[in-house]
Design an enzyme around this catalytic site. Structure first.
Site, PDB file in Angstrom:
ATOM      1  N   TYR A  92       0.832  -1.204   0.000  1.00  0.00           N
ATOM      2  CA  TYR A  92       0.000   0.000   0.000  1.00  0.00           C
ATOM      3  C   TYR A  92       0.867   1.256   0.000  1.00  0.00           C
ATOM      4  O   TYR A  92       1.703   1.452   0.886  1.00  0.00           O
ATOM      5  CB  TYR A  92      -0.887  -0.017   1.238  1.00  0.00           C
ATOM      6  CG  TYR A  92      -2.090   0.901   1.203  1.00  0.00           C
ATOM      7  CD1 TYR A  92      -3.256   0.505   0.562  1.00  0.00           C
ATOM      8  CD2 TYR A  92      -2.073   2.135   1.849  1.00  0.00           C
ATOM      9  CE1 TYR A  92      -4.380   1.312   0.559  1.00  0.00           C
ATOM     10  CE2 TYR A  92      -3.196   2.951   1.845  1.00  0.00           C
ATOM     11  CZ  TYR A  92      -4.346   2.534   1.201  1.00  0.00           C
ATOM     12  OH  TYR A  92      -5.448   3.349   1.196  1.00  0.00           O
ATOM     13  N   SER A 188       0.963  -7.790   1.793  1.00  0.00           N
ATOM     14  CA  SER A 188       0.024  -6.768   2.232  1.00  0.00           C
ATOM     15  C   SER A 188      -0.924  -6.419   1.072  1.00  0.00           C
ATOM     16  O   SER A 188      -1.637  -7.295   0.593  1.00  0.00           O
ATOM     17  CB  SER A 188       0.774  -5.550   2.768  1.00  0.00           C
ATOM     18  OG  SER A 188      -0.112  -4.686   3.457  1.00  0.00           O
ATOM     19  N   GLN A 189      -0.949  -5.183   0.588  1.00  0.00           N
ATOM     20  CA  GLN A 189      -1.759  -4.888  -0.592  1.00  0.00           C
ATOM     21  C   GLN A 189      -1.335  -5.787  -1.756  1.00  0.00           C
ATOM     22  O   GLN A 189      -2.176  -6.293  -2.504  1.00  0.00           O
ATOM     23  CB  GLN A 189      -1.625  -3.426  -0.999  1.00  0.00           C
ATOM     24  CG  GLN A 189      -2.379  -3.089  -2.285  1.00  0.00           C
ATOM     25  CD  GLN A 189      -2.137  -1.662  -2.728  1.00  0.00           C
ATOM     26  OE1 GLN A 189      -2.996  -0.809  -2.552  1.00  0.00           O
ATOM     27  NE2 GLN A 189      -0.986  -1.392  -3.318  1.00  0.00           N
ATOM     28  N   ASP A 274       0.330  -9.079  13.979  1.00  0.00           N
ATOM     29  CA  ASP A 274       0.150  -8.088  12.919  1.00  0.00           C
ATOM     30  C   ASP A 274      -1.079  -7.224  13.204  1.00  0.00           C
ATOM     31  O   ASP A 274      -2.206  -7.707  13.119  1.00  0.00           O
ATOM     32  CB  ASP A 274      -0.006  -8.814  11.582  1.00  0.00           C
ATOM     33  CG  ASP A 274      -0.031  -7.878  10.389  1.00  0.00           C
ATOM     34  OD1 ASP A 274      -0.168  -6.656  10.576  1.00  0.00           O
ATOM     35  OD2 ASP A 274       0.095  -8.377   9.257  1.00  0.00           O
ATOM     36  N   HIS A 303       3.613  -6.701  11.012  1.00  0.00           N
ATOM     37  CA  HIS A 303       3.274  -6.699   9.591  1.00  0.00           C
ATOM     38  C   HIS A 303       4.475  -6.982   8.686  1.00  0.00           C
ATOM     39  O   HIS A 303       4.289  -7.264   7.504  1.00  0.00           O
ATOM     40  CB  HIS A 303       2.616  -5.363   9.218  1.00  0.00           C
ATOM     41  CG  HIS A 303       1.879  -5.401   7.917  1.00  0.00           C
ATOM     42  ND1 HIS A 303       0.918  -6.351   7.630  1.00  0.00           N
ATOM     43  CD2 HIS A 303       1.969  -4.615   6.805  1.00  0.00           C
ATOM     44  CE1 HIS A 303       0.443  -6.141   6.419  1.00  0.00           C
ATOM     45  NE2 HIS A 303       1.060  -5.104   5.893  1.00  0.00           N
TER      46      HIS A 303
END
Length: 323
Positions: A92, A188-189, A274, A303
């Site tokens: 992100y 993640s993204q 996370d 994360h």
């Protein structure tokens, strides 16, 4: 951040009901058909890295709506024959940065496409090179998660996921790439995009999905208030009469829904501390995943997940798949 979600035993059994829209397949079939009505129009321009063992090219192609998407193509120099390929998607706010940021996969012998994410860039010092020309003036919270969230046809991630599918088509169009050995990867993204692409694209042979964002979103906003989920929290707190509408839109893009439509071998990873992508949201996608799957669990990480430890594991795992 201490453990704050379900226990590991509970996570392995956590398989919440999916709120899959009745027209889910029609929505994505028509979205991708419209994108494919535009020629891919792949262009490559040499980019001198001044490195003797890796070659790089500035890549662009037509994504959603025929709009140009940028990226990098990196290859190990001097290898003969058709190479396996990895299409990498970004976290992100990240942009494609510079080719020197992405040397691990070409060093391991893979042709590598790094897809820029439209409208993003600068996070972590990685510049983006792709704008976002589409979208309405629908209200949203600053960031990307709520852009167009009142209509699935207007939603930001409809454009991003479509770009990602076309990036796989780019891999298939390249000379010197083995079309039977194309994998997708991201964290993640980027994990959300990889999962979506595994579900939606033709010709994906394997998926590596690290600490994925945008999964089981209804739970995510109940157990964390960190960004990016804080953007959606801000939206539903200030648009109280639009909560159902916003969550209905996101159901077309939720990793838990998409996972049920993906059947290629997949390697997931999750971190139990996370606070950004809570572990129960990751396991919700993993437990619904329809194909062969493995998950690596990092009990004491946030994360960042498995970091370079996981990167080394992925190289080994993918070599085994593509042997």
């Amino acid at each position: 951040m201490p453990l704050f979600d379900l226990s590991l035993d509970q996570l392995h059994e956590y398989r919440p009901d999916r709120a899959e829209p009745e027209d889910f397949r029609f929505f994505w079939d028509t979205t991708l058909a419209e994108a494919r009505s535009h020629p891919l129009d792949l262009t490559l321009a040499d980019h001198d890295l001044h490195l003797p063992l890796v070659e790089a090219q500035d890549l662009s192609f037509n994504g959603f709506g025929g709009q140009r998407v940028r990226g990098w193509l990196l290859r190990p120099r001097g290898l003969t024959g058709d190479l396996p390929a990895v299409v990498h998607y970004l976290g992100y706010g990240q942009g494609r940065g510079e080719p020197l940021d992405w040397l691990a996969w070409p060093a391991a012998g893979f042709a590598t496409i790094v897809m820029d994410t439209r409208g993003q860039g600068a996070r972590g010092g990685t510049a983006g090179a792709t704008g976002d020309q589409a979208g309405s003036d629908s209200p949203h919270v600053e960031g990307f998660l709520t852009r167009g969230v009142l209509d699935p046809h207007d939603y930001y991630y409809r454009r991003v996921f479509t770009d990602a599918v076309r990036a796989v088509e780019v891999a298939h169009a390249l000379d010197g790439v083995d079309r039977s050995r194309v994998a997708v990867h991201g964290g993640s993204q980027g994990g959300a995009i990889s999962l979506a692409t595994a579900a939606l694209a033709d010709g994906v042979a394997a998926a590596m999905v690290d600490v994925p964002f945008l999964s089981h979103v209804a739970r995510a906003i109940e157990v964390t208030d960190t960004r990016p989920y804080a953007e959606l929290l801000g939206f539903v707190r200030t648009h109280r009469d639009r909560v159902t509408q916003a969550l209905a839109t996101i159901s077309y893009f939720d990793g838990m829904t998409l996972a049920a439509h993906a059947d290629v071998p997949a390697l997931f990873s999750v971190a139990l501390m996370d606070p950004i992508c809570p572990p129960s949201t990751v396991f919700a996608a993993y437990n619904h995943y329809a194909g062969p799957k493995e998950i690596d669990v990092f009990p004491y990480n946030e994360h960042e997940g498995g970091g370079t430890h996981q990167s080394a594991r992925q190289v080994r795992w993918l070599r085994e798949r593509f042997a």
